[in-house]
Design an enzyme around this catalytic site. Sequence first.
Site, PDB file in Angstrom:
ATOM      1  N   GLU A 187       0.810  -1.223   0.000  1.00  0.00           N
ATOM      2  CA  GLU A 187       0.000   0.000   0.000  1.00  0.00           C
ATOM      3  C   GLU A 187       0.846   1.277   0.000  1.00  0.00           C
ATOM      4  O   GLU A 187       0.503   2.270   0.629  1.00  0.00           O
ATOM      5  CB  GLU A 187      -0.963   0.002   1.200  1.00  0.00           C
ATOM      6  CG  GLU A 187      -1.962  -1.143   1.172  1.00  0.00           C
ATOM      7  CD  GLU A 187      -2.919  -1.144   2.344  1.00  0.00           C
ATOM      8  OE1 GLU A 187      -4.073  -1.551   2.166  1.00  0.00           O
ATOM      9  OE2 GLU A 187      -2.506  -0.747   3.458  1.00  0.00           O
ATOM     10  N   GLU A 256      -7.145  -7.205  -1.113  1.00  0.00           N
ATOM     11  CA  GLU A 256      -7.782  -7.041   0.201  1.00  0.00           C
ATOM     12  C   GLU A 256      -9.237  -6.620   0.037  1.00  0.00           C
ATOM     13  O   GLU A 256      -9.530  -5.460  -0.239  1.00  0.00           O
ATOM     14  CB  GLU A 256      -7.030  -6.017   1.058  1.00  0.00           C
ATOM     15  CG  GLU A 256      -5.664  -6.487   1.519  1.00  0.00           C
ATOM     16  CD  GLU A 256      -5.051  -5.583   2.593  1.00  0.00           C
ATOM     17  OE1 GLU A 256      -5.786  -4.775   3.191  1.00  0.00           O
ATOM     18  OE2 GLU A 256      -3.830  -5.704   2.807  1.00  0.00           O
TER      19      GLU A 256
END
Length: 853
Positions: A187, A256
């Site tokens: 991320e 995710e």
Amino acid sequence: MAKMKLCFIYIAPMLLLSMLLLAILTMASNVTYDRRSLIIDGQRKLLISASIHYPRSVPAMWPGLVQAAKEGGVDVIETYVFWNGHELSPNNYYFGERYDLVKFVKIVQQSGLLLILRIGPFVAAEWNFGGVPVWLHYVPGTVFRTNNEPFKYYMHKFTTFIVNLMKQEKLFASQGGPIILAQIENEYGDIERVYGEGGKPYAMWAANMALSQGIGIPWIMCQQYDAPDPVINTCNSFYCDQFIPNSANKPKFWTENWPGWFKTFGARDPHRPPEDVAYAVARFFQKGGSLMNYYMYHGGTNFGRTSGGPFITTSYDYDAPIDEYGLRRLPKWQHLKELHRSIKLCEHALLNSEPTLLSLGPLQEADVYSDSSGACAAFIANNDEENDKTIEFQNVSYHLPAWSVSILPDCKNVVFNTAKVGSQNSIVTMVPEILQPSLHGSLKALQWEVFVEKVGIWGKADFVKSGFVDHLNTTKDTTDYLWYTTRLNVDSNEEFLKTGSRPILIIESKGHGVHVFVNKELEASAYGNGSDITFKSASPVPLKAGSNEIALLSMTIGLQNAGPFYEWVGAGLTSVRIEGFSNGTVDLSTHTWTYKIGLQGEHLGVFKESGASTVNWVATSTPTKNKPLTWYKVLVDPPSGDEPIGLDMIQMGKGLAWLNGNEIGRYWPRRSSIHDECVHECNYRGKFKPDKCLTGCGEPTQRWYHVPRSWFKQDRNVLVIFEEKGGDPTTIRFSRRKTTGVCALVSEDHPSLKLESGLKDKTENKYYSGATVHLKCPINTHISTVKFASFGTPMGKCGSYSTGQCHDPMSVSMVEKVCLNKRECVIELSKENFNSDACPGVIRKLAVEAVCS
């Protein structure tokens, strides 16, 4: 010439099957990709993945968790690699117990599933310090996650260590192992620009470093919008249907999908409805996705001091399909299983044809996948957040609830609608048991042992300094605790001594909490929270004429785990002053403070067998209550049964717990505010966000603390508690997490795989010909009582069903006939079973609640 002997060896069928399975599992795989999907041994694959983090459970749980995922229709297990759990200090590696990564991967392999290894090695994950070792912050010149040579050196070294470990065990798919994808970084794209000139070069370095490892499978980078070819950039979000990879040659992956959310101490409990999770998944595959991973599928437990945040709870349950204790969360687990089965029926069409988009209304659409072989699959979506719709598709009418997707594997028959949950709901309770003593001769009562910490400086002070030091820079996270101690002289002529009033002690802190002791007595406690770790407190304190000792126990509650430059976020006191003196405010911030790192009991290891005799424990059958800074120890037998165990700490304050030297973790039954807003029933319709469906107002965020069954011995289990504030240890209980009942509510129009459609569930080899209620109790239990049953228009939800205006009075007897004294039963909503003349013109439902015993 010697005679040749012919030897024939009989191989038992099951052994032969096992040998064949092992051969299949160890067969080398070629993993590549194109714009549509991963390609494994020449075959495009549509993959459902499930996050299970190995250190958030224990090895004894791993086979069951993996099997539950497999039975839920999962193809792949995903896990991070937790750097700070493995490299405890430079070159000091640990891979034992919960951190046995190789064992975990091999269990996944033995189950026949694949694996995604997210090496990171920064992971965030609500894990302490984002998974990066705290010691690395103190290597001179180091700045995390930027174009910084010390950080890159250690990151490269650890990544290479993990890669080589996997290669050594032949665990990459290119070697015949289960690992089909690996991830570097995590991320970073969301914050890359914050790092200025160091951001992009670091991201490109990370990608190239990963590619240089030569693992023979693709690498991924999640939320990395500039991931260079051939690294695949992926999506993390509640919804990823609109995600587009940064290259036309890359497939659409969702690393995710959050089926719930994490909790922080003192906050409410978040939930994500299964209808919305299913909607998000269906929309993703409808719009060309080919790999989706649930983060989390089993959240597990932040044992010991591994939780991050700060303020992340010890529980990392995440409202996941498998709960913290390893039980299948129903109906979520089952609803998603049925979704996976339905999507898999569409796999060939999805991966081998291009979609045709049909507009069916302002917020209604269908994506149709068909090819020359005749394969056809359709996903029809109603994206209206409020209104059900009836639409026309290929000259047939279909009713779609608001915010739902219907799946038609043959472009004709609806086999699944995301908003129609027909699977059973389990009634799960925590059944308390009084702690049972391990008997010694004639002793039948619990025999506690107690040790009370000294307030302030124990032993020799670590150092003395004018003013404050940063808490984290001082402890380096070797402990949660740091003592700040000073003395204040009060003139006997002070007015507050004459009037009996109390001065106000004002404390400001960078976080995370503090206990205030004045002259050895606990006078106040103050904390930040998950939204703001800093705090300011004002407390009246009793001061006497002459010398007064002020001892402040500062504490951390998990370290920062994400954000730009997160490693520089400090903790500890920044200002201490007292108002109410005749000459004005007394500022203690520049006083001389004496510092002591940690607790004496920690230092001596009193929670370990080796440290049990290092202090003078006081034996008693009636331990002191509401006493701060107190260690409690007791020998107990394991709880009865075989259900998972939670430690009930509802009447305790805050502290740490161990069983047989194993770290249960931080406990803190901190309550959310009764003035917060909570929901009684969650509306699944519309975009989900973490504060949409909150429960538990005025209740402890976490009351029970998971104690794995494998940590218990047959007897003489050593339970050790360190209590910071004061509580009642006699109220501590082990509670068994038990399914005591099941419920289901199904309507006549519930989608099912119909015989005439010719669609076959290859997984279970069954056809479904009509709407059914399926009830199933846990192993070794059966349906002993039917508490409620109504065919007609029942109302309410599990635990509070009631009959509606239309009700077949024979409902209970019908369900009893089919289900009573059975572990599992199926009731068809048919005219043979129920009064088909009831409620004309109305879609009827069957609601059932039964007791499992």
